[in-house]
Motif scaffolding. Structure first.
Motif, PDB file in Angstrom:
ATOM      1  N   ASN A 196       0.824  -1.208   0.000  1.00 19.42           N
ATOM      2  CA  ASN A 196       0.000   0.000   0.000  1.00 19.42           C
ATOM      3  C   ASN A 196       0.861   1.262   0.000  1.00 19.42           C
ATOM      4  O   ASN A 196       0.540   2.254  -0.666  1.00 19.42           O
ATOM      5  N   THR A 197       1.948   1.239   0.735  1.00 20.76           N
ATOM      6  CA  THR A 197       2.852   2.389   0.764  1.00 20.76           C
ATOM      7  C   THR A 197       3.476   2.625  -0.606  1.00 20.76           C
ATOM      8  O   THR A 197       3.519   3.759  -1.106  1.00 20.76           O
ATOM      9  N   LEU A 198       3.931   1.549  -1.231  1.00 22.57           N
ATOM     10  CA  LEU A 198       4.563   1.673  -2.544  1.00 22.57           C
ATOM     11  C   LEU A 198       3.543   2.037  -3.627  1.00 22.57           C
ATOM     12  O   LEU A 198       3.901   2.645  -4.639  1.00 22.57           O
ATOM     13  N   SER A 199       2.288   1.675  -3.417  1.00 24.06           N
ATOM     14  CA  SER A 199       1.228   1.982  -4.396  1.00 24.06           C
ATOM     15  C   SER A 199       0.889   3.461  -4.428  1.00 24.06           C
ATOM     16  O   SER A 199       0.206   3.926  -5.360  1.00 24.06           O
ATOM     17  N   ALA A 200       1.351   4.214  -3.431  1.00 25.13           N
ATOM     18  CA  ALA A 200       1.018   5.639  -3.363  1.00 25.13           C
ATOM     19  C   ALA A 200       1.742   6.447  -4.437  1.00 25.13           C
ATOM     20  O   ALA A 200       1.379   7.599  -4.688  1.00 25.13           O
ATOM     21  N   VAL A 201       2.745   5.847  -5.063  1.00 25.85           N
ATOM     22  CA  VAL A 201       3.474   6.539  -6.127  1.00 25.85           C
ATOM     23  C   VAL A 201       3.495   5.669  -7.376  1.00 25.85           C
ATOM     24  O   VAL A 201       3.407   4.444  -7.305  1.00 25.85           O
ATOM     25  N   GLU A 202       3.597   6.321  -8.527  1.00 26.60           N
ATOM     26  CA  GLU A 202       3.617   5.577  -9.788  1.00 26.60           C
ATOM     27  C   GLU A 202       4.895   4.762  -9.933  1.00 26.60           C
ATOM     28  O   GLU A 202       4.885   3.641 -10.434  1.00 26.60           O
ATOM     29  N   LYS A 203       6.010   5.347  -9.499  1.00 22.20           N
ATOM     30  CA  LYS A 203       7.297   4.669  -9.583  1.00 22.20           C
ATOM     31  C   LYS A 203       8.139   5.125  -8.400  1.00 22.20           C
ATOM     32  O   LYS A 203       8.084   6.286  -7.996  1.00 22.20           O
ATOM     33  N   PHE A 204       8.923   4.199  -7.824  1.00 27.52           N
ATOM     34  CA  PHE A 204       9.765   4.521  -6.675  1.00 27.52           C
ATOM     35  C   PHE A 204      11.206   4.120  -6.987  1.00 27.52           C
ATOM     36  O   PHE A 204      11.456   3.370  -7.939  1.00 27.52           O
ATOM     37  N   PRO A 205      12.178   4.637  -6.204  1.00 21.74           N
ATOM     38  CA  PRO A 205      13.576   4.223  -6.416  1.00 21.74           C
ATOM     39  C   PRO A 205      13.698   2.704  -6.325  1.00 21.74           C
ATOM     40  O   PRO A 205      13.012   2.059  -5.543  1.00 21.74           O
ATOM     41  N   LYS A 206      14.560   2.133  -7.124  1.00 17.20           N
ATOM     42  CA  LYS A 206      14.628   0.680  -7.283  1.00 17.20           C
ATOM     43  C   LYS A 206      14.832  -0.050  -5.958  1.00 17.20           C
ATOM     44  O   LYS A 206      15.651   0.341  -5.128  1.00 17.20           O
ATOM     45  N   LEU A 207      14.071  -1.138  -5.802  1.00 15.68           N
ATOM     46  CA  LEU A 207      14.204  -2.042  -4.669  1.00 15.68           C
ATOM     47  C   LEU A 207      14.594  -3.425  -5.178  1.00 15.68           C
ATOM     48  O   LEU A 207      14.153  -3.850  -6.249  1.00 15.68           O
ATOM     49  N   MET A 208      15.407  -4.117  -4.382  1.00 16.11           N
ATOM     50  CA  MET A 208      15.673  -5.527  -4.640  1.00 16.11           C
ATOM     51  C   MET A 208      14.769  -6.333  -3.728  1.00 16.11           C
ATOM     52  O   MET A 208      14.814  -6.202  -2.504  1.00 16.11           O
ATOM     53  N   VAL A 209      13.919  -7.156  -4.324  1.00 19.31           N
ATOM     54  CA  VAL A 209      13.053  -8.062  -3.572  1.00 19.31           C
ATOM     55  C   VAL A 209      13.734  -9.428  -3.616  1.00 19.31           C
ATOM     56  O   VAL A 209      13.961  -9.975  -4.695  1.00 19.31           O
ATOM     57  N   MET A 210      14.071  -9.985  -2.429  1.00 23.65           N
ATOM     58  CA  MET A 210      14.981 -11.122  -2.375  1.00 23.65           C
ATOM     59  C   MET A 210      14.480 -12.216  -1.449  1.00 23.65           C
ATOM     60  O   MET A 210      13.658 -11.975  -0.561  1.00 23.65           O
ATOM     61  N   GLU A 211      15.037 -13.408  -1.662  1.00 20.09           N
ATOM     62  CA  GLU A 211      14.848 -14.464  -0.671  1.00 20.09           C
ATOM     63  C   GLU A 211      15.536 -14.028   0.625  1.00 20.09           C
ATOM     64  O   GLU A 211      16.611 -13.447   0.611  1.00 20.09           O
ATOM     65  N   LEU A 212      14.876 -14.273   1.747  1.00 21.11           N
ATOM     66  CA  LEU A 212      15.454 -13.955   3.043  1.00 21.11           C
ATOM     67  C   LEU A 212      16.461 -15.034   3.415  1.00 21.11           C
ATOM     68  O   LEU A 212      16.131 -16.221   3.442  1.00 21.11           O
ATOM     69  N   LEU A 213      17.680 -14.612   3.688  1.00 23.49           N
ATOM     70  CA  LEU A 213      18.728 -15.542   4.111  1.00 23.49           C
ATOM     71  C   LEU A 213      18.675 -15.619   5.636  1.00 23.49           C
ATOM     72  O   LEU A 213      18.867 -14.617   6.321  1.00 23.49           O
ATOM     73  N   GLU A 214      18.428 -16.828   6.170  1.00 25.48           N
ATOM     74  CA  GLU A 214      18.007 -16.938   7.560  1.00 25.48           C
ATOM     75  C   GLU A 214      19.038 -17.546   8.505  1.00 25.48           C
ATOM     76  O   GLU A 214      18.757 -17.710   9.691  1.00 25.48           O
ATOM     77  N   GLU A 215      20.225 -17.875   7.995  1.00 23.89           N
ATOM     78  CA  GLU A 215      21.212 -18.510   8.870  1.00 23.89           C
ATOM     79  C   GLU A 215      22.372 -17.551   9.157  1.00 23.89           C
ATOM     80  O   GLU A 215      22.194 -16.349   9.095  1.00 23.89           O
ATOM     81  N   ASP A 216      23.541 -18.080   9.507  1.00 26.37           N
ATOM     82  CA  ASP A 216      24.651 -17.246   9.978  1.00 26.37           C
ATOM     83  C   ASP A 216      25.054 -16.181   8.958  1.00 26.37           C
ATOM     84  O   ASP A 216      25.120 -16.430   7.754  1.00 26.37           O
ATOM     85  N   GLU A 217      25.368 -14.986   9.487  1.00 25.26           N
ATOM     86  CA  GLU A 217      25.831 -13.869   8.663  1.00 25.26           C
ATOM     87  C   GLU A 217      27.306 -13.617   8.938  1.00 25.26           C
ATOM     88  O   GLU A 217      27.738 -13.589  10.091  1.00 25.26           O
ATOM     89  N   PHE A 218      28.074 -13.433   7.875  1.00 28.80           N
ATOM     90  CA  PHE A 218      29.505 -13.171   7.987  1.00 28.80           C
ATOM     91  C   PHE A 218      29.865 -11.913   7.214  1.00 28.80           C
ATOM     92  O   PHE A 218      29.344 -11.669   6.126  1.00 28.80           O
ATOM     93  N   SER A 219      30.785 -11.145   7.793  1.00 32.63           N
ATOM     94  CA  SER A 219      31.495 -10.113   7.044  1.00 32.63           C
ATOM     95  C   SER A 219      32.913 -10.627   6.839  1.00 32.63           C
ATOM     96  O   SER A 219      33.556 -11.059   7.805  1.00 32.63           O
ATOM     97  N   ILE A 220      33.388 -10.596   5.615  1.00 31.27           N
ATOM     98  CA  ILE A 220      34.750 -11.036   5.316  1.00 31.27           C
ATOM     99  C   ILE A 220      35.556  -9.790   4.971  1.00 31.27           C
ATOM    100  O   ILE A 220      35.390  -9.215   3.892  1.00 31.27           O
ATOM    101  N   ASP A 221      36.391  -9.367   5.905  1.00 29.28           N
ATOM    102  CA  ASP A 221      37.240  -8.207   5.650  1.00 29.28           C
ATOM    103  C   ASP A 221      38.478  -8.666   4.901  1.00 29.28           C
ATOM    104  O   ASP A 221      39.148  -9.626   5.304  1.00 29.28           O
ATOM    105  N   CYS A 222      38.779  -7.984   3.808  1.00 24.25           N
ATOM    106  CA  CYS A 222      39.831  -8.423   2.896  1.00 24.25           C
ATOM    107  C   CYS A 222      40.846  -7.315   2.654  1.00 24.25           C
ATOM    108  O   CYS A 222      40.486  -6.135   2.585  1.00 24.25           O
ATOM    109  N   LEU A 223      42.095  -7.715   2.496  1.00 26.31           N
ATOM    110  CA  LEU A 223      43.170  -6.808   2.121  1.00 26.31           C
ATOM    111  C   LEU A 223      43.823  -7.336   0.860  1.00 26.31           C
ATOM    112  O   LEU A 223      44.232  -8.499   0.809  1.00 26.31           O
ATOM    113  N   SER A 224      43.901  -6.489  -0.150  1.00 26.11           N
ATOM    114  CA  SER A 224      44.568  -6.843  -1.410  1.00 26.11           C
ATOM    115  C   SER A 224      45.677  -5.847  -1.703  1.00 26.11           C
ATOM    116  O   SER A 224      45.709  -4.748  -1.139  1.00 26.11           O
TER     117      SER A 224
END
Length: 340
Positions: A196-224
């Motif tokens: 309903n919120t998104l329907s209030a406008v004809e077009k909105f800034p792009k959204l990614m609609v995705m599968e929800l990833l539900e297990e462990d989350e990692f950040s991999i900090d890398c040095l190159s």
């Protein structure tokens, strides 16, 4: 003395400046910072700071070049306007300032726009990609949501060009509105409310609609190195609350190796992945130091300092992380420097 400039960084850059300053080689550094808010905590670690004007495009690059020239900056580590700065990096070269930024413009553009980066990696076998669709109308949003549900997924969405968790929401049609009102602010939202919120406008800034990833989350900090060859990668698992776990995870190191080989991202960057049904899938890649890098460095790998040595062309032994660390963080009270 080496002069380093950081523009409009997060508060955690306070830690990164001090990690470079407190280096084991006795190197001497002077730090310069700019921010529109002269009380911003990032400026508290600076030896010199000034109020940054709100500018865009080439005007902002003009300001940064002038700042580097006036203060004889040796190394510029940008966060704001990375793309604009990268496009005109030769202007900094001309005044003797080394810019810690990815100069592959199409690659940098794609990393700053999540759907483009997914398109870049799809089908390469480098890293699994979540099932997703990019939408900009309410009907497209509805169609993408229903398709993901038919495929057995819970669903989330986020803007294609946001930073951190801005705009991220999980669709939950079972949440109790009254409980939600009296509880902590939630990332969850019923489908109908979002639609309903998104329907209030004809077009909105792009959204990614995705599968929800539900297990462990990692950040991999890398040095190159400056050519994008991976030197070290350290995965950081988000546990409960403020707890992080730093363990060697060969599967994630292999992902970092493949991404580095494919993309050749120089200096420090961050890969975010989250598991779903036992498979680590890519969330995003940030072509800069991450907000949690100061925790990763508890493994004994001082990535901010090693990145400085890298851009200066100074050799060092390949660092070996110390694994098996559980870490957290506390607020640090500091007396503010007078910036008036």
């Amino acid at each position: 003395m080496t002069n380093i400039y950081l523009n409009r960084w997060f508060s955690v850059s306070y830690h990164y400046m001090n990690m470079i300053r407190d280096n084991p080689d006795g190197g001497q550094f002077k730090f310069y910072g700019t921010h529109p808010d002269t009380n911003h905590l990032s400026l508290q670690a600076c030896d010199y700071s000034e109020q940054e004007p709100v500018l865009h495009g080439t005007e902002y690059v003009d300001y940064a070049v002038d700042f580097c020239r006036r203060h004889e900056i040796d190394i510029f580590i940008p966060r704001l306007k990375m793309l604009e700065i990268a496009k005109e990096a030769e202007r900094f070269d001309a005044i003797g300032t080394k810019v810690m930024v990815c100069r592959d413009i199409p690659l940098l553009e794609s990393m700053l726009d999540k759907d483009k980066f997914y398109e870049t990696l799809e089908g390469t076998g480098v890293v699994p990609i979540p099932e997703y669709d990019v939408v900009e109308t309410a009907q497209q949003f509805k169609d993408a949501y229903e398709a993901l549900v038919r495929n057995g997924h819970r669903v989330c969405f986020k803007p294609t060009n946001s930073e951190g968790g801005l705009g991220f929401r999980i669709i939950d049609n079972h949440m109790n509105a009254l409980d939600n009102l009296y509880g902590w602010v939630s990332l969850s939202i019923p489908f109908d409310q979002a639609y309903n919120t998104l329907s209030a406008v004809e077009k909105f800034p792009k959204l990614m609609v995705m599968e929800l990833l539900e297990e462990d989350e990692f950040s991999i900090d890398c040095l190159s190195d400056s050519n994008g060859k991976l030197i070290v990668a350290v995965p950081r698992r988000k546990s409960t609350g403020r707890i992080y776990v730093l363990d060697e995870v060969p599967e994630l190191n292999e992902i970092a190796e493949r991404i580095a080989e494919q993309c050749k991202i120089p200096y420090v960057f961050n890969i975010q992945v989250k598991y779903n049904k036992g498979v680590p899938k890519l969330l995003e890649i940030n072509p800069r130091m991450s907000g949690g890098l100061f925790i990763t460095c508890l493994t004994g790998v001082n990535m901010p300092y090693l990145a400085v040595k890298t851009i200066l062309g100074q050799p060092f032994e390949r660092p070996k992380p110390v694994w098996g660390i559980r870490a957290s963080y506390l607020e640090l009270p500091i007396v503010m420097k007078d910036r008036s």
